[in-house]
Scaffold this active site. Structure first.
Site, PDB file in Angstrom:
ATOM      1  N   HIS A  80      63.651   5.098 -13.642  1.00  9.88           N
ATOM      2  CA  HIS A  80      62.840   3.908 -13.431  1.00  9.88           C
ATOM      3  C   HIS A  80      63.239   2.818 -14.432  1.00  9.88           C
ATOM      4  CE1 HIS A  80      60.709   6.241 -16.533  1.00  9.88           C
ATOM      5  NE2 HIS A  80      60.517   5.056 -17.069  1.00  9.88           N
TER       6      HIS A  80
ATOM      7  N   HIS B 221      66.353  -2.415 -18.329  1.00 11.85           N
ATOM      8  CA  HIS B 221      67.314  -1.313 -18.299  1.00 11.85           C
ATOM      9  C   HIS B 221      66.661  -0.083 -17.679  1.00 11.85           C
ATOM     10  CE1 HIS B 221      65.005  -0.484 -21.931  1.00 11.85           C
ATOM     11  NE2 HIS B 221      65.351   0.790 -21.782  1.00 11.85           N
TER      12      HIS B 221
END
Length: 189
Positions: free
Chosen positions: A43, A130
């Site tokens: 995620h 990120h």
């Protein structure tokens, strides 16, 4: 009163999920001292909130849903592989964001601002979108082979994905690693 470890993120879906797994496969043989993220746990983290009571969780979910609804869905590309604090001293390995990262940062900042009055403070560092791939073990920096592979993947094209919702997760820790449970999905408009 029991508390639940909670964070807010965007799920890695479509081609980006497959690309992240491909990068993990390419980096896996570079070092043995990495705890790789499980495929179901990939995620884009927006904010880690820590341990929350049921009342706090309900308010976080409500504010996240309201805030997300004020943003239109968008496309974000996964671009570049790197590490925090650097590829020469990697501790956290990640897949970065390319086109669409500004929209992601705006959404993250808006959610962070909506939660601030509840006592949640954002990071002092600038937010960098990120997707965490793995964490290098204590006392190790992965070695030169890992650093070389990261450098070769600096321009990696991980494809694109639609960002159409934000998810509030509960994280349950065990010896096998974390298990995530969806507390709320917050659709973008």
């Amino acid at each position: 009163m029991a508390k639940t470890r909670t964070f807010i993120a965007v799920e890695a879906v479509d081609q980006v999920h497959a690309s992240a797994m491909s990068v993990i496969d390419r980096l896996r043989s570079a070092t043995e001292n990495v705890k790789w993220v499980e495929p179901d746990n990939l995620h884009w983290t927006m904010q880690f909130l820590g341990d929350l009571s049921d009342v706090e969780m309900a308010e976080v979910c409500l504010r996240t849903v309201r805030t997300a609804a004020r943003h239109e869905g968008f496309t974000m590309e996964a671009r570049g592989v790197g590490a925090f604090p650097s590829i020469d001293r990697p501790r956290t390995l990640w897949l970065g964001a390319g086109e669409g990262h500004h929209r992601f940062c705006e959404l993250q900042a808006d959610i962070e601002a909506a939660l601030e009055s509840l006592g949640f403070r954002g990071e002092r560092r600038q937010f960098v979108p990120h997707l965490t791939l793995g964490r290098v073990g204590q006392g190790s920096h992965g070695g030169s082979v890992l650093s070389e592979r990261l450098a070769k993947l600096a321009d990696f094209d991980g494809g694109a994905m639609g960002v159409d919702s934000v998810t509030v997760y509960a994280s349950e820790l065990s010896r096998e690693g974390p298990t995530y449970h969806v507390l709320a999905r917050a659709p973008l408009s």
